[in-house]
Every structure is written in C-alpha cells, then in structure tokens.
Design a protein around this motif. Structure first.
Motif, mmCIF file in Angstrom:
data_model
loop_
_atom_site.group_PDB
_atom_site.id
_atom_site.type_symbol
_atom_site.label_atom_id
_atom_site.label_comp_id
_atom_site.label_asym_id
_atom_site.label_seq_id
_atom_site.Cartn_x
_atom_site.Cartn_y
_atom_site.Cartn_z
ATOM 1 N N ALA A 90 0.848 -1.190 0.000
ATOM 2 C CA ALA A 90 0.000 0.000 0.000
ATOM 3 C C ALA A 90 0.886 1.243 0.000
ATOM 4 O O ALA A 90 1.704 1.422 0.887
ATOM 5 C CB ALA A 90 -0.918 -0.002 1.206
ATOM 6 N N MET A 92 -2.476 5.662 -0.809
ATOM 7 C CA MET A 92 -3.596 4.744 -0.649
ATOM 8 C C MET A 92 -3.882 4.472 0.819
ATOM 9 O O MET A 92 -5.036 4.361 1.227
ATOM 10 C CB MET A 92 -3.306 3.428 -1.379
ATOM 11 C CG MET A 92 -3.399 3.521 -2.879
ATOM 12 S SD MET A 92 -4.854 4.431 -3.451
ATOM 13 C CE MET A 92 -6.179 3.363 -2.893
ATOM 14 N N GLU A 123 -5.662 7.450 2.203
ATOM 15 C CA GLU A 123 -7.013 7.496 1.653
ATOM 16 C C GLU A 123 -7.912 6.484 2.362
ATOM 17 O O GLU A 123 -9.030 6.803 2.773
ATOM 18 C CB GLU A 123 -6.920 7.173 0.155
ATOM 19 C CG GLU A 123 -8.008 7.790 -0.694
ATOM 20 C CD GLU A 123 -7.688 7.599 -2.166
ATOM 21 O OE1 GLU A 123 -6.733 8.243 -2.638
ATOM 22 O OE2 GLU A 123 -8.386 6.814 -2.834
ATOM 23 N N THR A 124 -7.396 5.265 2.496
ATOM 24 C CA THR A 124 -8.165 4.208 3.153
ATOM 25 C C THR A 124 -8.479 4.581 4.603
ATOM 26 O O THR A 124 -9.623 4.475 5.055
ATOM 27 C CB THR A 124 -7.372 2.886 3.126
ATOM 28 O OG1 THR A 124 -7.078 2.547 1.770
ATOM 29 C CG2 THR A 124 -8.174 1.774 3.759
#
Lengths: 109, 109
Positions: A51, A55, A58-59
């Motif tokens: 990741a 990302m 964002e997650t």
DNA sequence: CTGTATCCAAGACGATACTG
DNA sequence: CAGTATCGTCTTGGATACAG
C-alpha cells in the motif's frame, strides 16, 4: 422475504454501500490488522506492504469518516499517530469474519 | 487471531476478492431478487430498473462463473432464459443478510 | 426476448517526489 | 514519522444502437 416491487436504487440499498466500501483494495486488510490491536501508521505501512502512502491515507481517512476506526495524534518528535478500531468498527468484524469463512470455503480462486 | 506477519497480497486475501465481487453495482440486488425465487431475464431487467442490458449481462455472467447463479435456456419463440440461485449462491445469502442487518443499523448515509 | 458491440466518462489505484 | 501533491493508467459503469 418478499420480492421488491420497484426500483431499488443504490441510494436505497445500504447493503451495496457497505459492500462497496469493504471492497476497497486495502480496507479489509486494514480492519483485520486493527482488529488485533491498535497500530501506528508506520506499523500499518509495514504490515500492509504494497500500500502506497497515498492509498494508506485514503483508506484510513475513509474508515475514519465512517466511524470504523479512530485516529489519535501523539505530539512529539517524531510525531506518532495511532489508529484503532472504534466500537462500531468492532461490531463490523463478525460480519467480515462470516465473509472470510465463506470465502475460504467457497472461493477456490 | 494473531497479527499477520508479512505481506498479505490481494491474491492471498479471499475475503477481499469476495467483498470486491459483492460490491459490484448490481450484484447484491440481483442476488437478493433471485433469493426470492428464479426469474427470467426480462423480469430481472424490470425489477432492477436502471441496469442497462450490458451491465445486467455482465453481472449475470460473472455470478454464473462464480457458481452463484444458474442459467437455464428454454428454447422457443420468444426465447426465455431463467436465472436462479445455486446451492452455493444460497449459502452466501446469510452472509449478505448479516451485512444488510449491520448496514441498516449503522449506515445512516 | 435475450443478448452483443461501441464508445465514453468517472473513479480507483499506483508510482514518484516532496513537506512539516 | 506522517502525511500531501502530481500525474498517469486501468477498471467500472453507463449511453446507445444493433443482432439472433
């Protein structure tokens, strides 16, 4: 359970909204890791190798907005941020566990 | 449930593959409709208004590949194709039901 | 009725570099 | 350490028209 009579749009289908969210590339991995206990961002980044920072952020932001995880900043040098499951997030884990069990039994590939 | 020690890639996470699939735009709607009994394609198209022919076909084909639904052709004029849940598909419904229950309780918006 | 074929827009995801 | 900023690619989903 009776047949739906008319248009069941996305807005009217909470199930789809949930599954859509959980289907995110890193979502269930993050939740499973945090289910084992709180983690700092760096630790998350190591455990969930692959990741990118973008990302991961964002997650985590999405999960935080959904009140599934909490974000706690510990000031200092270096700064540390701890992520943990919220009660709501914990309440979701059995659902994910059920999905996992089914998947491992039925999803050969 | 111990902490994962190293990279858990997508290929190693059946849960993610399942959730990803179920998160498809029309997937859970189709499954829920078929859970109430077999349907012809035309009926599906009416009940799940909003799904274009292309998307409906795509969704049905994917579900068929995953052995969640069956497709039965009845020759004649006009031709009729019936879709129904397979045993495997049925076995998935409780998982979806659990997701639905959680979603309705926790997903205000 | 049951699909297929094109084309297109939007979003998800990733690589990389950079900041406080 | 914990992010943000850009940029590019790939996938998803939709509009529309057409075929057996």
């Amino acid at each position: 359970m009776g047949r739906t009579k008319y248009l069941a749009s996305m807005a009217e289908c909470p199930t789809h909204r949930l599954l859509q969210r959980l289907g995110g590339r890193w979502v269930c991995l993050v939740l499973k890791e945090l289910a084992a206990g709180p983690l700092h961002r760096g630790e998350l980044g190591r455990v969930i190798a692959g990741a990118t920072p973008k990302m991961l952020t964002e997650t985590l932001r999405t999960l935080e907005r959904d009140d599934l995880i909490s974000r706690t900043v510990h000031e200092g040098v270096p700064p540390r941020v701890e992520y943990a499951l919220t009660p709501r997030g914990s309440s979701l884990m059995p659902v994910i566990a059920a999905a996992t069990e089914w998947a491992e039994r039925n999803l050969t590939r």
